[in-house]
Design a protein around this motif. Structure first.
Motif, mmCIF file in Angstrom:
data_model
loop_
_atom_site.group_PDB
_atom_site.id
_atom_site.type_symbol
_atom_site.label_atom_id
_atom_site.label_comp_id
_atom_site.label_asym_id
_atom_site.label_seq_id
_atom_site.Cartn_x
_atom_site.Cartn_y
_atom_site.Cartn_z
ATOM 1 N N CYS A 1 0.868 -1.162 0.000
ATOM 2 C CA CYS A 1 0.000 0.000 0.000
ATOM 3 C C CYS A 1 0.912 1.220 0.000
ATOM 4 N N GLU A 2 0.800 2.009 -1.060
ATOM 5 C CA GLU A 2 1.668 3.184 -1.219
ATOM 6 C C GLU A 2 0.919 4.237 -2.022
ATOM 7 N N ILE A 3 0.856 5.452 -1.499
ATOM 8 C CA ILE A 3 0.086 6.515 -2.143
ATOM 9 C C ILE A 3 0.870 7.258 -3.231
ATOM 10 N N ASP A 4 2.183 7.281 -3.126
ATOM 11 C CA ASP A 4 3.011 8.039 -4.074
ATOM 12 C C ASP A 4 3.105 7.328 -5.440
ATOM 13 N N PRO A 5 2.715 8.007 -6.523
ATOM 14 C CA PRO A 5 2.715 7.385 -7.853
ATOM 15 C C PRO A 5 4.106 6.922 -8.311
ATOM 16 N N ARG B 1 4.924 3.714 -6.457
ATOM 17 C CA ARG B 1 4.129 2.605 -6.992
ATOM 18 C C ARG B 1 4.713 2.097 -8.307
ATOM 19 N N ARG B 2 5.206 3.003 -9.133
ATOM 20 C CA ARG B 2 5.812 2.614 -10.407
ATOM 21 C C ARG B 2 7.075 1.764 -10.165
ATOM 22 N N ARG C 1 5.991 -1.674 -8.844
ATOM 23 C CA ARG C 1 5.463 -2.489 -9.942
ATOM 24 C C ARG C 1 6.592 -3.081 -10.781
ATOM 25 N N PHE D 1 -1.947 -1.309 -3.552
ATOM 26 C CA PHE D 1 -3.112 -0.496 -3.235
ATOM 27 C C PHE D 1 -2.661 0.934 -2.986
ATOM 28 N N GLU D 2 -3.488 1.884 -3.413
ATOM 29 C CA GLU D 2 -3.111 3.282 -3.385
ATOM 30 C C GLU D 2 -3.330 3.961 -2.041
ATOM 31 N N ASP D 3 -4.487 3.790 -1.465
ATOM 32 C CA ASP D 3 -4.873 4.601 -0.314
ATOM 33 C C ASP D 3 -5.222 3.719 0.877
#
Length: 92
Positions: A53-57, A60-61, A64, A73-75
């Motif tokens: 779970c990580e909010i920073d785009p 997340r990249r 991935r 998960f984003e939020d």
């Protein structure tokens, strides 16, 4: 049992889930994952990351790219147990 919350005893480690080869198969949910440093270290001792779970785009990249098959998960405010399809042993 959450290993992040207390120091694991020998008994705790003996009760950990194991795989067919007898190695530990502890599944973690990595919250506020950043670039995945905790999961990288955990993977080196036999743990498996079930989800991030990580909010920073940008983070997340990166996640991935390193863990393409692991859900991200984003939020955290919207994350529930129903979102994570697999067993979780440790939440960090």
């Amino acid at each position: 049992m959450a290993l992040c919350a207390h120091r694991a005893t020998r008994r705790d480690l003996q009760q950990m889930p194991t795989g067919d080869d007898g190695g530990m198969r502890v599944r973690i949910l990595d919250l506020f994952a950043g670039l995945g440093g905790f999961s990288l270290a955990a993977g080196r001792v036999g743990f498996t990351t079930a989800a991030f779970c990580e909010i920073d785009p940008y983070c997340r990249r990166i996640l991935r790219g390193h863990w393409p098959m692991v859900p991200i998960f984003e939020d955290i405010r919207e994350l529930t147990a129903a979102h994570v399809p697999e067993r979780i042993d440790v939440i960090c």
